[in-house]
Design a protein around this motif. Structure first.
Motif, PDB file in Angstrom:
ATOM      1  N   GLN A 170       0.847  -1.194   0.000  1.00 38.23           N
ATOM      2  CA  GLN A 170       0.000   0.000   0.000  1.00 38.23           C
ATOM      3  C   GLN A 170       0.883   1.245   0.000  1.00 38.23           C
ATOM      4  O   GLN A 170       1.824   1.358   0.790  1.00 38.23           O
ATOM      5  CB  GLN A 170      -0.914  -0.005   1.227  1.00 38.23           C
ATOM      6  CG  GLN A 170      -2.190   0.780   1.030  1.00 38.23           C
ATOM      7  CD  GLN A 170      -3.220   0.448   2.102  1.00 38.23           C
ATOM      8  OE1 GLN A 170      -2.928  -0.265   3.049  1.00 38.23           O
ATOM      9  NE2 GLN A 170      -4.427   0.958   1.938  1.00 38.23           N
ATOM     10  N   THR A 211      -2.456   6.051  -1.688  1.00 41.87           N
ATOM     11  CA  THR A 211      -3.640   5.287  -1.271  1.00 41.87           C
ATOM     12  C   THR A 211      -4.023   5.623   0.159  1.00 41.87           C
ATOM     13  O   THR A 211      -5.211   5.811   0.477  1.00 41.87           O
ATOM     14  CB  THR A 211      -3.361   3.776  -1.385  1.00 41.87           C
ATOM     15  OG1 THR A 211      -2.862   3.489  -2.687  1.00 41.87           O
ATOM     16  CG2 THR A 211      -4.623   2.977  -1.128  1.00 41.87           C
ATOM     17  N   LEU A 212      -3.021   5.711   1.023  1.00 46.23           N
ATOM     18  CA  LEU A 212      -3.275   6.044   2.431  1.00 46.23           C
ATOM     19  C   LEU A 212      -3.787   7.472   2.570  1.00 46.23           C
ATOM     20  O   LEU A 212      -4.665   7.757   3.391  1.00 46.23           O
ATOM     21  CB  LEU A 212      -2.000   5.861   3.249  1.00 46.23           C
ATOM     22  CG  LEU A 212      -1.520   4.412   3.442  1.00 46.23           C
ATOM     23  CD1 LEU A 212      -0.152   4.380   4.103  1.00 46.23           C
ATOM     24  CD2 LEU A 212      -2.527   3.637   4.290  1.00 46.23           C
ATOM     25  N   GLU A 250      -5.556   9.111   0.399  1.00 46.13           N
ATOM     26  CA  GLU A 250      -6.960   9.085  -0.023  1.00 46.13           C
ATOM     27  C   GLU A 250      -7.841   8.477   1.063  1.00 46.13           C
ATOM     28  O   GLU A 250      -8.944   8.952   1.332  1.00 46.13           O
ATOM     29  CB  GLU A 250      -7.075   8.286  -1.323  1.00 46.13           C
ATOM     30  CG  GLU A 250      -8.481   8.299  -1.919  1.00 46.13           C
ATOM     31  CD  GLU A 250      -8.550   7.529  -3.230  1.00 46.13           C
ATOM     32  OE1 GLU A 250      -9.679   7.209  -3.661  1.00 46.13           O
ATOM     33  OE2 GLU A 250      -7.481   7.234  -3.801  1.00 46.13           O
ATOM     34  N   LEU A 251      -7.328   7.429   1.713  1.00 43.89           N
ATOM     35  CA  LEU A 251      -8.076   6.761   2.774  1.00 43.89           C
ATOM     36  C   LEU A 251      -8.385   7.717   3.924  1.00 43.89           C
ATOM     37  O   LEU A 251      -9.525   7.793   4.397  1.00 43.89           O
ATOM     38  CB  LEU A 251      -7.272   5.557   3.285  1.00 43.89           C
ATOM     39  CG  LEU A 251      -7.862   4.813   4.496  1.00 43.89           C
ATOM     40  CD1 LEU A 251      -9.148   4.101   4.112  1.00 43.89           C
ATOM     41  CD2 LEU A 251      -6.836   3.813   5.045  1.00 43.89           C
ATOM     42  N   TYR A 252      -7.371   8.479   4.347  1.00 48.20           N
ATOM     43  CA  TYR A 252      -7.577   9.383   5.490  1.00 48.20           C
ATOM     44  C   TYR A 252      -8.301  10.666   5.084  1.00 48.20           C
ATOM     45  O   TYR A 252      -8.963  11.289   5.912  1.00 48.20           O
ATOM     46  CB  TYR A 252      -6.241   9.690   6.175  1.00 48.20           C
ATOM     47  CG  TYR A 252      -5.824   8.567   7.104  1.00 48.20           C
ATOM     48  CD1 TYR A 252      -6.365   8.469   8.377  1.00 48.20           C
ATOM     49  CD2 TYR A 252      -4.939   7.585   6.679  1.00 48.20           C
ATOM     50  CE1 TYR A 252      -6.015   7.427   9.220  1.00 48.20           C
ATOM     51  CE2 TYR A 252      -4.583   6.539   7.511  1.00 48.20           C
ATOM     52  CZ  TYR A 252      -5.127   6.466   8.784  1.00 48.20           C
ATOM     53  OH  TYR A 252      -4.788   5.428   9.613  1.00 48.20           O
ATOM     54  N   ASN A 303     -10.827  10.615   3.031  1.00 42.49           N
ATOM     55  CA  ASN A 303     -12.216  10.162   3.156  1.00 42.49           C
ATOM     56  C   ASN A 303     -12.646  10.085   4.619  1.00 42.49           C
ATOM     57  O   ASN A 303     -13.792  10.388   4.958  1.00 42.49           O
ATOM     58  CB  ASN A 303     -12.390   8.792   2.487  1.00 42.49           C
ATOM     59  CG  ASN A 303     -12.281   8.876   0.976  1.00 42.49           C
ATOM     60  OD1 ASN A 303     -12.601   9.913   0.395  1.00 42.49           O
ATOM     61  ND2 ASN A 303     -11.828   7.799   0.338  1.00 42.49           N
ATOM     62  N   LYS A 304     -11.696   9.679   5.473  1.00 38.03           N
ATOM     63  CA  LYS A 304     -12.025   9.563   6.895  1.00 38.03           C
ATOM     64  C   LYS A 304     -12.349  10.924   7.508  1.00 38.03           C
ATOM     65  O   LYS A 304     -13.231  11.051   8.361  1.00 38.03           O
ATOM     66  CB  LYS A 304     -10.851   8.910   7.637  1.00 38.03           C
ATOM     67  CG  LYS A 304     -11.132   8.671   9.109  1.00 38.03           C
ATOM     68  CD  LYS A 304      -9.987   7.908   9.769  1.00 38.03           C
ATOM     69  CE  LYS A 304     -10.305   7.646  11.234  1.00 38.03           C
ATOM     70  NZ  LYS A 304      -9.230   6.873  11.911  1.00 38.03           N
TER      71      LYS A 304
END
Length: 604
Positions: free
Chosen positions: A94, A98-99, A101-103, A105-106
């Motif tokens: 990963q 990607t990370l 984008e993940l956070y 969204n969070k």
């Protein structure tokens, strides 16, 4: 009144910044600064555990949450809430994008964009090498020597003088005997002061073990300065070690003048060499043990954890690279950012000042008529250098243990070195110790506090000077005032302690004297050096072993402090009996020592 006027003047020229207040409701809106995923579960799922740094920015126009984040960056008492430190479980391969984008969204509901600026999935792989086997072998052999010496001593109390040195029971009996003999000395209060100072230093590091780690309730540390007692304690932390510098200079000066009082002047070079050699050899054994453990796999390789790499593994790597600097006592200046066993900075600074002070005392003995001028000049130099450095680099008057400084480990920065660990920033206090040692030598048997107003003045200075320094250091000042204060605050604090020691040696002080000469404090004062050397690893083990953000409160801090103190003194006591005392007694037998009262000044 004098103290009140001084405080008023300094407060008048201080920079007063508007205090930022964030309500509890608003604070709950902010993203948590620290987070740790379940570590064992991650390993069981064959995933990768990483430490990431996240930088936040507004995704839209400035919102309430972003305005709150920006406010935290203005005041030093807050963390920077746009920087997050997470230890997380990630899928293999990963990437940062990607990370991020993940956070993002969070934190979408908070209108914040997250960018992962650093990701570290490294785990140090410990391998047993020849050096590790050698260290373990030496430790086992030494423990066997202790066992044999103990059994031999119990069977033959007056047996071989070298072998019984390694018997803990023999050393404990010597420790008790020396304690009873020193109980009548005028300067015995110094042992009590050493004990209490060591206890407070342990408390300081207990606090730092939380402020420098992953903690759950960051608001507690940010609100720390809001309470004047907490705030005063945090300011006191940066002055504590001045007591050790003062006492070291005092005893060196007093013993030197006493040696040469009734002795023919000469052999100064021999005096410097033998005195420094004995000092060096006395310090080395406990440090050698800690460095051996720090550069081998037996401690650091014996446990694992989600944030271990941030603290323990990096410490191990630093010790692998720069262990040799410790034995030269140069850690406070040479590659300080890569220092092995952080508390060694004090031993380095103290050893350097000890060597310099020996030269200074020899100069004073050669030119006795100029001794007052020489001491005054060197004291002014010790004040002037840190003031000059503070002015040119626009430094604060002290190094402040703020949440942000602790989070980013700025204890190895230039500012920390210039204001706290450098030799020149502690020189004035050491020279003050030399001066007070000389004053005590001249007035040791003369009553000074015969009049009541002298006793009253003693109480005012002993309490007023350190308290004034702590209060003054709570403020920020303009560039010129900061430079001036950077040079004089430390020796002013130490002066209050020194006046206290001198008064107690003259049998005044009431409750303060009774407290400093309390027998348990005097007894434990004998083991403060070994305790200081060993306590750092004990205290900061909680930071490295954390598996989730640590909860912290007044109660938690107090309980942790008590536990750290008990364990530190217990381990320090064992190190004193098993390592420090045998080495010290062996040194006295084998290494010549400069003596007085005879034409042959070398006693073997």
């Amino acid at each position: 009144m004098f103290v009140t006027h001084i405080l008023f003047i300094f407060c008048a020229i201080s920079r007063v910044t508007s205090e930022i207040k964030i309500s509890d409701e608003d604070y709950k809106l902010l993203p948590p600064i620290f987070h740790i995923d379940p570590y064992d579960k991650c390993l069981q799922e064959n995933k990768t555990f990483c430490r990431i740094s996240i930088k936040l920015s507004p995704s839209k126009n400035k919102t309430k949450i972003w305005n709150l984040i920006e406010e935290t960056k203005i005041s030093k008492r807050f963390y920077n809430h746009d920087e997050l430190y997470y230890a997380i479980c990630v899928e293999n391969g990963q990437k940062n994008e990607t990370l991020s984008e993940l956070y993002t969204n969070k934190f979408k509901n908070a209108s914040l964009r997250a960018t992962v600026v650093e990701i570290n999935c490294q785990e140090h792989k410990y391998e047993i090498k020849t050096f590790d086997i050698l260290v373990l072998t030496c430790i086992i052999l030494y423990l066997l020597l202790i066992l044999v010496a103990t059994l031999y001593h119990l069977k033959t109390p007056n047996g071989h003088k070298f072998l019984i040195l390694f018997s803990p029971w023999h050393n404990f009996q010597n420790l008790k005997r020396n304690f009873k003999q020193r109980n009548c000395e005028k300067l015995k209060c110094i042992q009590g002061i050493r004990f209490y100072t060591t206890v407070l230093i342990i408390f300081c590091h207990t606090f730092c073990s939380y402020s420098g780690g992953y903690i759950a309730n960051t608001k507690y540390l940010e609100d720390f300065p809001q309470n004047f007692i907490r705030h005063g304690l945090r300011n006191l932390f940066v002055f504590l070690v001045q007591t050790f510098f003062l006492v070291s200079g005092w005893l060196l000066s007093y013993n030197t003048f006493k040696i040469f009082d009734k002795t023919k002047r000469g052999d100064f070079f021999k005096y410097w060499c033998l005195t420094f050699l004995n000092r060096y050899l006395r310090l080395i054994p406990p440090v050698l043990l800690m460095v051996s453990l720090g550069t081998s796999v037996w401690i650091y390789g014996s446990f694992h954890g989600p944030i271990k790499y941030v603290y323990s593994d990096r410490e191990y790597e630093r010790c692998q690279r720069s262990w040799w600097v410790i034995f030269l006592f140069l850690s406070n200046h040479y590659q300080q950012h890569d220092m092995c066993y952080f508390t060694n900075w004090y031993l380095s600074a103290d050893t350097q000042l000890y060597a310099i002070s020996l030269v200074l005392l020899i100069i004073i003995l050669k030119f006795e008529r100029l001794r007052v001028r020489i001491m005054t000049i060197f004291l002014l130099i010790g004040i002037f250098i840190p003031s000059l450095v503070a002015f040119f680099y626009e430094l604060d008057i002290i190094y402040r243990i703020t949440p942000e400084n602790s989070k980013n480990n700025l204890f190895q920065s230039f500012e920390f070195s210039a204001t706290y660990t450098s030799t020149y920033s502690n020189m004035a206090t050491y020279i003050l110790g030399l001066i007070l040692g000389y004053v005590y030598f001249r007035l040791e048997n003369r009553p000074v506090f015969g009049k009541k107003h002298f006793v009253l003045l003693w109480y005012i200075l002993v309490i007023g000077l350190p308290l004034s320094v702590i209060i003054i250091s709570s403020f920020e000042f303009n560039r010129v005032a900061s430079a001036l204060l950077a040079g004089i605050l430390k020796p002013l604090y130490a002066l209050g302690i020194g006046i206290g020691i001198f008064g107690m040696s003259q049998q005044i002080g009431g409750f303060l004297k009774s407290l400093c000469e309390w027998k348990p404090a005097l007894f434990l004062g004998n083991v403060t050096y070994s305790t200081y050397v060993v306590h750092f690893g004990i205290v900061f083990s909680r930071t490295a072993l954390a598996t989730k953000p640590l909860p912290v409160s007044d109660y938690v801090l107090f309980v942790s402090f008590v536990e750290d103190t008990v364990w530190s003194f217990l381990c320090g006591f064992l190190m004193h009996l098993l390592v420090e005392m045998p080495a010290s007694q062996l040194q006295k037998m084998l290494v010549p020592k400069f003596s007085h009262g005879s034409e042959k000044k070398i006693k073997k």
